[in-house]
Design a protein around this motif. Structure first.
Motif, mmCIF file in Angstrom:
data_model
loop_
_atom_site.group_PDB
_atom_site.id
_atom_site.type_symbol
_atom_site.label_atom_id
_atom_site.label_comp_id
_atom_site.label_asym_id
_atom_site.label_seq_id
_atom_site.Cartn_x
_atom_site.Cartn_y
_atom_site.Cartn_z
ATOM 1 N N ASP A 202 0.767 -1.268 0.231
ATOM 2 C CA ASP A 202 0.190 0.031 0.052
ATOM 3 C C ASP A 202 0.621 1.207 0.051
ATOM 4 O O ASP A 202 0.605 2.315 -0.560
ATOM 5 C CB ASP A 202 -0.894 0.157 1.333
ATOM 6 C CG ASP A 202 -2.281 0.737 1.123
ATOM 7 O OD1 ASP A 202 -2.701 1.097 0.008
ATOM 8 O OD2 ASP A 202 -2.781 1.136 2.157
ATOM 9 N N ASP A 203 2.021 1.192 0.730
ATOM 10 C CA ASP A 203 2.812 2.408 0.799
ATOM 11 C C ASP A 203 3.989 2.635 -0.375
ATOM 12 O O ASP A 203 4.648 3.398 -0.299
ATOM 13 C CB ASP A 203 3.747 2.183 2.224
ATOM 14 C CG ASP A 203 2.797 2.618 3.244
ATOM 15 O OD1 ASP A 203 1.655 3.207 3.049
ATOM 16 O OD2 ASP A 203 3.146 2.392 4.413
ATOM 17 N N ARG A 283 -6.192 2.640 -1.095
ATOM 18 C CA ARG A 283 -5.638 4.130 -0.457
ATOM 19 C C ARG A 283 -6.749 5.239 -0.992
ATOM 20 O O ARG A 283 -6.992 6.119 -0.308
ATOM 21 C CB ARG A 283 -4.164 4.502 -1.149
ATOM 22 C CG ARG A 283 -3.116 4.680 -0.103
ATOM 23 C CD ARG A 283 -1.940 4.499 -0.571
ATOM 24 N NE ARG A 283 -1.357 4.099 0.475
ATOM 25 C CZ ARG A 283 -0.930 4.846 1.511
ATOM 26 N NH1 ARG A 283 -1.149 6.020 1.582
ATOM 27 N NH2 ARG A 283 -0.290 4.515 2.225
ATOM 28 N N LYS A 286 -9.671 5.430 1.143
ATOM 29 C CA LYS A 286 -9.221 6.052 2.327
ATOM 30 C C LYS A 286 -9.259 7.561 2.152
ATOM 31 O O LYS A 286 -9.817 8.464 2.813
ATOM 32 C CB LYS A 286 -7.772 5.750 2.600
ATOM 33 C CG LYS A 286 -7.614 4.579 3.870
ATOM 34 C CD LYS A 286 -6.143 4.650 4.181
ATOM 35 C CE LYS A 286 -5.900 3.293 4.799
ATOM 36 N NZ LYS A 286 -4.481 3.145 5.032
ATOM 37 N N ARG A 287 -8.743 7.944 1.011
ATOM 38 C CA ARG A 287 -8.681 9.433 0.712
ATOM 39 C C ARG A 287 -9.918 10.232 0.769
ATOM 40 O O ARG A 287 -10.190 11.166 0.969
ATOM 41 C CB ARG A 287 -7.643 9.804 -0.211
ATOM 42 C CG ARG A 287 -6.314 10.375 0.322
ATOM 43 C CD ARG A 287 -5.299 10.897 -0.949
ATOM 44 N NE ARG A 287 -4.733 9.508 -1.324
ATOM 45 C CZ ARG A 287 -4.559 9.237 -2.593
ATOM 46 N NH1 ARG A 287 -5.222 9.996 -3.561
ATOM 47 N NH2 ARG A 287 -3.788 8.363 -2.826
#
Lengths: 295, 212
Positions: A202-203, A283, A286-287
């Motif tokens: 994810d990162d 992500r 999420k954002r």
């Protein structure tokens, strides 16, 4: 680092979802009552799973309670039990050491943010470490190991994942029954491993840009901030093996009222999350800060 | 002995077919293939024994009662499927010792023995892979198995170990997802939308009060 372990919504009944939600609220209240308001901010669903696993699988007693997030109607929250208290202490310790790790690894503005978080959580951590000294010691040890591996630029996925996996597996030592301990160790080991790897994926883009350590970069010899299709396939298989180990362990213990939740997690939910992460969708969701609230 | 109906999770009035179906499902769940090289294999084996004897007991009881007599179509998944590392091998004695250490669950000893060997042949890679697998180090396990298979393509034992890595295993009724790569996109996006609120919490920020 947390917030990846989730059930598959489609496979749960209204009641089962409500049960999980009440555990989430119960853990939040326990964190606040035992360790102060700041501690309740670390709450997420991964930690709720910890509470679920530590509980004895009998229907939880609930009460409707209001809180900052739900001030009007309130929500059903599980009543405080020994399991919730254990989960709360472990949660605070895990969160605190991750913040310390963040301070260690980052620079500039980001580091300031971590420092601020550390200050806020310090009091809660001291109390939790007093309550669970063995777990605190084990967590510190594994995170130091992880840090060294990252510094030495290790080129495997398994080693850094192992440090984090061992850390979660350490929670099993809090149990009494020897068979239960074995089953939990295996399940939590692979849950920790899976969380670490999914988080790394994810990162990946972010880490690549900032030049931070990410085990996927040396493992697959990446020259850009994303996985090739071939690497993706290989990585998905590694994730799947851990999910299957969790499922295999799950079948060897009676989880009582939580069986449906865990089944939907280990046979579908984790696959879905992994897929969304690899597709770059997790992500984004999420954002977008969608406020649907319920699981 | 526990109530055999309870073990199979069926009622006493269940039809023969229902009993058989319940038994088959449980036998699939605890099948040795699902616990191949798993540190919990012994627990699964115990479960399997329990299920087998419960099924046998029910069949015995029912055939005794029945007028027409049930055919003894005892359907058994044997648990002999567990690999015993010691017995299948007849090569060098160190490798033999490594295999015995693995089957005893003494992973540290097995690794110590392997690391002292300079000749990294196919079997060495296979056993190294097995050790990784037992530890849960799945990524390296796969790489060692692959190397073993490349060095000795005809070896069935190595090929089986590698193919087990991608084996789907047991899935309960109603579950059709095979793995991370096999997951329809729309499904997953929906999941993410549902979880956005809790995810924002995980980054340390409370979601806005929903007033709900």
């Amino acid at each position: 680092m947390f917030g990846y372990v989730l059930p598959s919504r489609e496979k749960l009944t209204e009641e089962e979802r409500a049960g999980f939600q009440s555990m989430y609220c119960g853990l939040c209240h326990t964190l606040r009552e035992k360790y102060g308001f700041a501690a309740s901010l670390i709450l997420n669903y991964d930690l709720t799973y910890l509470a679920v696993l530590l509980s004895d699988g009998e229907e939880e007693q609930t009460a409707c309670r209001r809180c900052v997030a739900h001030p009007c109607k309130g929500r059903c929250a599980a009543k405080r039990t020994a399991a919730l208290e254990k989960a709360a202490a472990c949660s605070v310790i895990l969160a605190y050491w991750q913040i310390m790790d963040g301070i260690h690894d980052s620079r500039g503005w980001k580091r300031l943010k971590y420092r601020a978080a550390e200050r806020v959580l310090r009091g809660a951590y001291r109390k939790a470490a007093e309550d669970r000294p063995t777990f605190d010691e084990a967590t510190r040890l594994q995170l130091t190991k992880l840090d060294e591996l990252e510094k030495n630029g290790c080129t495997t996925l398994d080693e850094p994942a192992d440090a984090f996996a061992e850390l979660l597996a350490g929670v099993a030592a809090e149990l009494d029954d020897p068979v239960r301990q074995r089953v939990y160790r295996e399940m939590l080991y692979h849950m920790g491993r899976w969380i670490y790897l999914v988080d790394a994926a994810d990162d990946l883009e972010k880490d690549y840009k900032s030049g931070s350590f990410n085990p996927l970069i040396p493992r697959y010899g990446l020259t850009e901030g994303k996985l090739t299709d071939e690497a993706k396939q290989d990585f998905a298989m590694t994730l799947d093996r851990s999910v299957r180990s969790m499922a295999a362990a799950f079948e060897l213990w009676d989880f009582g009222c939580w069986a449906a939740l865990l089944r939907s997690t280990f046979y579908e939910g984790l696959y879905q999350v992994g897929h969304a992460v690899l597709a770059g969708e997790f992500r984004r969701a999420k954002r977008s800060k969608n406020k649907e609230g319920n699981i | 002995m526990n109530d055999p109906y309870k073990v199979l999770n069926v009622s006493e009035n269940a039809s023969d077919d229902e009993v058989k179906k319940a038994y088959r499902d449980l036998a699939r769940k605890y099948h040795p293939d699902n616990y191949h090289d798993n540190p919990l294999a012994d627990l699964a084996q115990e479960k399997m024994k329990e299920i087998n004897s419960a099924y046998e007991e029910i069949q015995k009881r029912r055939s005794g009662q029945s007028v027409s007599g049930y055919g003894q179509s005892s359907y058994q998944y044997g648990y002999g499927g567990y690999q015993s590392y010691g017995s299948t091998y007849g090569g060098s004695s160190v490798m033999q010792q490594v295999r015995m250490a693995i089957s005893r669950g003494d992973i540290a000893r097995a690794e110590g023995l392997l690391n002292a060997i300079d000749d990294h042949n196919a079997e060495w890679n296979f056993l190294k892979g097995t050790i990784c697998y037992r530890r849960g180090w799945m990524d390296q396990a796969k790489r060692y198995y692959e190397t073993a298979c490349q060095m000795d393509p005809g070896n069935a034992e190595y090929a089986r170990a590698l193919s087990m890595m991608s084996d789907g295993g047991y899935r309960p009724e109603g579950y059709h997802t095979f793995g991370t790569a096999d997951c329809s996109d729309t499904y997953c996006i929906r999941l993410c939308a549902m979880t956005a609120c809790c995810s924002s919490m995980s980054s340390g920020v409370y979601c806005l009060p929903c007033f709900c």
